[in-house]
Write a protein that holds these residues in place. Structure first.
Motif, short mmCIF file in Angstrom:
data_model
loop_
_atom_site.label_atom_id
_atom_site.label_comp_id
_atom_site.label_asym_id
_atom_site.label_seq_id
_atom_site.Cartn_x
_atom_site.Cartn_y
_atom_site.Cartn_z
N ASN A 499 0.83 -1.21 0.00
CA ASN A 499 0.00 0.00 0.00
C ASN A 499 0.86 1.26 0.00
O ASN A 499 0.44 2.30 -0.47
CB ASN A 499 -0.89 0.03 1.25
N ILE A 500 2.05 1.14 0.61
CA ILE A 500 2.88 2.34 0.79
C ILE A 500 3.85 2.44 -0.38
O ILE A 500 4.70 1.57 -0.57
CB ILE A 500 3.65 2.26 2.12
N ASP A 501 3.71 3.51 -1.15
CA ASP A 501 4.48 3.63 -2.38
C ASP A 501 5.57 4.69 -2.23
O ASP A 501 5.90 5.38 -3.18
CB ASP A 501 3.54 4.01 -3.54
N PHE A 502 6.08 4.89 -1.01
CA PHE A 502 7.10 5.91 -0.82
C PHE A 502 8.44 5.25 -0.52
O PHE A 502 8.49 4.16 0.03
CB PHE A 502 6.73 6.83 0.35
N MET A 503 9.50 5.96 -0.87
CA MET A 503 10.84 5.46 -0.57
C MET A 503 11.10 5.59 0.93
O MET A 503 10.62 6.53 1.57
CB MET A 503 11.89 6.30 -1.31
N PRO A 504 11.91 4.67 1.51
CA PRO A 504 12.24 4.81 2.94
C PRO A 504 12.91 6.14 3.25
O PRO A 504 12.79 6.65 4.35
CB PRO A 504 13.20 3.64 3.19
N THR A 505 13.62 6.71 2.25
CA THR A 505 14.31 7.99 2.50
C THR A 505 13.33 9.09 2.89
O THR A 505 13.59 9.87 3.79
CB THR A 505 15.05 8.44 1.23
N ILE A 506 12.17 9.15 2.20
CA ILE A 506 11.21 10.22 2.52
C ILE A 506 10.41 9.85 3.77
O ILE A 506 10.08 10.70 4.58
CB ILE A 506 10.29 10.56 1.32
N LEU A 507 10.14 8.55 3.96
CA LEU A 507 9.32 8.15 5.11
C LEU A 507 10.06 8.39 6.42
O LEU A 507 9.45 8.73 7.43
CB LEU A 507 8.91 6.68 4.99
N SER A 508 11.40 8.22 6.41
CA SER A 508 12.13 8.41 7.67
C SER A 508 12.17 9.88 8.07
O SER A 508 12.48 10.21 9.21
CB SER A 508 13.54 7.86 7.54
N ARG A 509 11.86 10.78 7.12
CA ARG A 509 11.87 12.22 7.45
C ARG A 509 10.57 12.66 8.12
O ARG A 509 10.48 13.78 8.59
CB ARG A 509 12.10 13.03 6.18
N PHE A 510 9.56 11.82 8.09
CA PHE A 510 8.30 12.17 8.77
C PHE A 510 8.38 11.67 10.21
O PHE A 510 8.71 10.51 10.45
CB PHE A 510 7.10 11.54 8.07
N ASP A 511 8.06 12.55 11.15
CA ASP A 511 8.15 12.16 12.56
C ASP A 511 7.02 11.21 12.94
O ASP A 511 7.23 10.26 13.67
CB ASP A 511 8.09 13.42 13.45
N THR A 512 5.82 11.50 12.50
CA THR A 512 4.71 10.58 12.77
C THR A 512 3.99 10.29 11.46
O THR A 512 3.75 11.19 10.66
CB THR A 512 3.70 11.18 13.78
N ILE A 513 3.67 9.00 11.26
CA ILE A 513 2.95 8.59 10.04
C ILE A 513 1.67 7.90 10.50
O ILE A 513 1.72 6.89 11.21
CB ILE A 513 3.81 7.61 9.22
N PHE A 514 0.53 8.47 10.13
CA PHE A 514 -0.75 7.90 10.53
C PHE A 514 -1.38 7.15 9.36
O PHE A 514 -1.43 7.68 8.25
CB PHE A 514 -1.72 9.00 10.98
N ILE A 515 -1.86 5.95 9.63
CA ILE A 515 -2.64 5.24 8.62
C ILE A 515 -4.10 5.42 8.99
O ILE A 515 -4.55 4.96 10.05
CB ILE A 515 -2.23 3.76 8.55
#
Length: 731
Positions: A499-515
């Motif tokens: 479901n998640i189509d983002f690279m780990p590089t951009i995801l690690s820059r978000f402090d909180t990720i809500f599904i």
């Protein structure tokens, strides 16, 4: 008796003499005296408003005064009416009067300051503003009041108010020529009138300006666009050029909402095309612009500055508010109260609005204090509404949409200036929102290379540019709130991490990720429907009332600005120790999960996530105006992190909501898919009907086969051909 019988000479002047000029001079003197009386004598109670203000400003070396036209009307209505109708004649008189009154009230002045400085008068008015569309030719040279948004501001340049010119041939000076204020300019005389014996006459156009002997003032041009709510449906917003001088320069920055008082004036339009071809037609045509005499920056609503000073009463109220034990709950409830539920998301957004503490380390590096939040999930879960609310309530808010924004539009672009033909740099959304929040909607629809452009802005909080000979670094100290859908539109639990189509590089820059999932539950749907009905039925009523335990939007905005400017908390020792142990546990948990599922997590747990928890703890402390983040704040930060990012990272093996809940169903799906792929070679074509018949013969359910086919189509492995009768396998 010399001259006793002198009859005297009487003559008549056929051309009327200088009587008109004398009358004008007497009239001006009387008007100036009235203005002086107004500035000296106008008072409310025992407060001599303008006299005291002149003295105070002059002693602070601020040579300007703000005059309210309403006060002038109370003092002398006729004079105020004249000022509104002929401001360009009366304003210089008012400024001269203000200078003379300042001379009186500041005596005796210190040594070396005997000469009085010129005072600039700015005007204010409480009358209703007009719009840019209302400005017609009958408003020319009158005082007008217009609201709008400043979209561009030039650099500050100098304009001569008095010039000295010199003749090239005979070197004669013509000193102290007054130049009209505004963008009019001055036409030099064509002939030199100094006749010197024995010299040939000077040629035509002999004069040039002597820059050293000119008196100059600062000026700046702004571009004003009408407010979006004032634009009629289906029309483009209109623009107007503004001219500000002296102390009105640098009052506003692009993006501010302002109300402008000014004189509607005209300037000569720049010559277009071939010389002489257009001038014959456009002899009397002039372009309008506004000569600004007063600026007021709006303090409330989106794009408006909240940097207004906080009154002592408000400060006391904020202090009292910060001591409440449930201040976090109050603030979370006040965020988008018309949206039901999602309390944890609102808490994370409140942390984002307050932000952590920016740290400058001894070796010159900085660590960011802003918190970035990503909302991933189903359509119809009010993600965009939350983003719109945050844009409204943050001190500086910029809202962009993924498909409609490019890398240059988000970071910075280098353009060629039309007037000077040099390259100039324009800041994008991330630069404009410096000190605020950027809301990016449809984050998943952005092109990959555009998304890479904001990597640096999100972690280092700078934007580096090396284009067209311009090498520079811009600040973009802003928080990012992004909303995105999952790959398949809705969250598909059978697919887990796909479901998640983002690279780990951009995801690690978000402090909180809500599904954010649109769960089906009768009780929840009932409450939600009731809430939505209430919102729609009481749409007008709810705008005025604020329910208990909530703050008004303006109060919340001021409180956020106050906390951000006054407080920069740090972690306490006990809290730091607790965090260290929990981080190690979290890393181990993630490692065990990866070992069990034999897959790498789509959302990594790195040192950045540890810093994220520190920032969230600091934001919690900042809401209470507390100097240290304690155990309590760390616990809440860990809980928020647990329900957001950790849950998202572990969401790989959840069973689905779309009717496939048991492990048996999942097994059957994968069995059908494997068999289908084995028999259906890449590049071959089979009819859909034949596939379904074949599987139903093997006792598989028709619905299961349809489900597998739709999933493969969604992933782009097969596609329909020949009016959806045949299936073609691509990969």
């Amino acid at each position: 008796m010399d001259g006793f019988d002198d009859p005297g000479i009487f003559f008549s002047d056929n051309f009327g003499g200088d009587e008109g000029q004398d009358e004008q001079y007497i009239h001006n003197t009387q008007t100036k005296k009235k203005f002086k009386d107004f500035l000296r004598e106008f008072h409310e109670g025992m407060d001599y408003k303008y006299r005291d203000e002149l003295k105070r400003h002059y002693n602070l070396s601020k040579y300007y005064i703000e005059v309210d036209v309403g006060d002038l009307a109370n003092f002398d209505e006729e004079l105020a009416d004249k000022l509104r109708k002929a401001p360009s004649e009366l304003l210089p008189l008012l400024e001269t009067a203000a200078t003379e009154v300042a001379d009186e009230v500041t005596r005796p002045r210190p040594e070396g300051e005997s000469e009085v400085k010129d005072i600039q008068v700015m005007l204010m008015d409480d009358s209703n503003p007009a719009t840019i569309r209302d400005l017609k030719s009958d408003q020319m040279a009158r005082l007008v009041k217009i609201p709008g948004i400043v979209i561009a501001a030039s650099t500050i340049r100098a304009k001569a108010t008095r010039i000295t010119i010199q003749c090239r041939t005979c070197r004669a000076f013509v000193p102290n020529i007054a130049v009209k204020p505004g963008l009019e300019g001055y036409l030099l005389p064509r002939k030199c009138n100094t006749d010197q014996a024995g010299r040939p006459k000077c040629p035509v156009d002999p004069f040039f300006i002597v820059p050293e002997k000119c008196t100059c003032v600062d000026f700046q041009t702004l571009k004003l666009q009408e407010a979006p709510e004032a634009v009629p449906n289906g029309e483009m917003p209109r623009h107007l050029q503004l001219y500000c001088d002296r102390y009105l320069c640098d009052r506003v920055v692009p993006g501010n909402r302002v109300t402008i008082m000014g004189i509607y004036a005209i300037k000569k339009s720049a010559g277009v095309g071939k010389r002489g071809a257009r001038d014959k037609v456009a002899v009397g045509i002039r372009n309008p612009y506004l000569r600004v005499v007063g600026i007021r920056v709006d303090m409330s609503g989106p794009g408006r500055s909240s940097a207004g000073s906080v009154t002592p009463m408000e400060e006391e109220e904020f202090r009292r508010l910060s001591t409440k034990p449930d201040i976090h709950e109050i603030i979370a409830k006040s965020i988008a109260p018309s949206i039901y539920g999602s309390l944890d998301i609102k808490k994370a957004i409140s942390c984002l609005l307050f932000g952590g503490s920016r740290k400058r380390l001894p070796d010159g590096l900085t660590r960011r204090g802003d918190i970035n939040v990503l909302l991933l999930g189903d359509p119809g879960t009010a993600k965009s509404q939350l983003l719109k609310f945050v844009e409204n309530v943050s001190p500086i808010g910029v809202y962009t949409s993924g498909k409609g924004s490019s890398a240059a539009g988000l970071t910075a672009s280098v353009m060629r200036d039309a007037a000077t033909r040099n390259f100039v740099m324009e800041g994008g959304a991330m630069v404009l929102a410096d000190g605020g929040v950027v809301c990016i909607d449809e984050f998943d629809k952005m092109r990959e290379d555009d998304r890479v452009a904001i990597h640096e802005a999100m972690e280092q909080q700078t934007i580096s540019i090396a284009k067209a000979g311009i090498t520079t670094t811009l600040n973009s100290r802003c928080a990012v709130l992004a909303a995105a859908n999952s790959v398949f539109g809705r969250w598909d639990d059978t697919k887990g991490e796909e479901n998640i189509d983002f690279m780990p590089t951009i995801l690690s820059r978000f402090d909180t990720i809500f599904i954010v999932k649109d769960e089906h539950s009768e009780q929840k749907d009932m409450t939600l429907a009731k809430h939505v009905m209430n919102v729609h039925m009481n749409a007008l009523a709810t705008t005025h009332t604020v329910s208990d335990g909530e703050l008004e939007v303006n109060t919340l905005k001021k409180y956020i600005g106050y906390c951000r400017s006054k407080c920069g908390p740090r972690l306490s020792k006990e809290a730091a120790e607790k965090l260290k142990n929990r981080y190690v546990l979290m890393r181990n948990g993630a490692r065990d999960h990866e070992r069990e599922s034999e897959k790498r997590n789509a959302i990594p747990i790195t040192v950045r996530q540890l810093e994220a928890i520190i920032r969230i703890s600091e934001a919690q402390a900042k809401m209470q105006l507390s100097p240290f983040a304690t155990d309590v704040h760390v616990d809440e930060a860990l809980r928020l992190f647990q329900v957001s990012t950790l849950d998202a990272a572990m969401s790989g093996d959840l069973s689905g909501t779309e009717g496939f809940t048991t492990a048996g169903d999942m097994e059957e799906l994968s069995r059908v898919e494997k068999q289908l792929k084995r028999r259906f070679a890449i590049g071959s074509q089979v009819s859909e009907h034949a596939i379904i018949q074949d599987f139903t013969r093997q006792k598989y359910g028709e619905r299961t086969v349809h489900k597998v086919l739709s999933l493969m189509i969604r992933r782009g492995e097969i596609q329909y051909r020949m009016q959806r009768k045949m299936l073609y396998r691509i990969k």
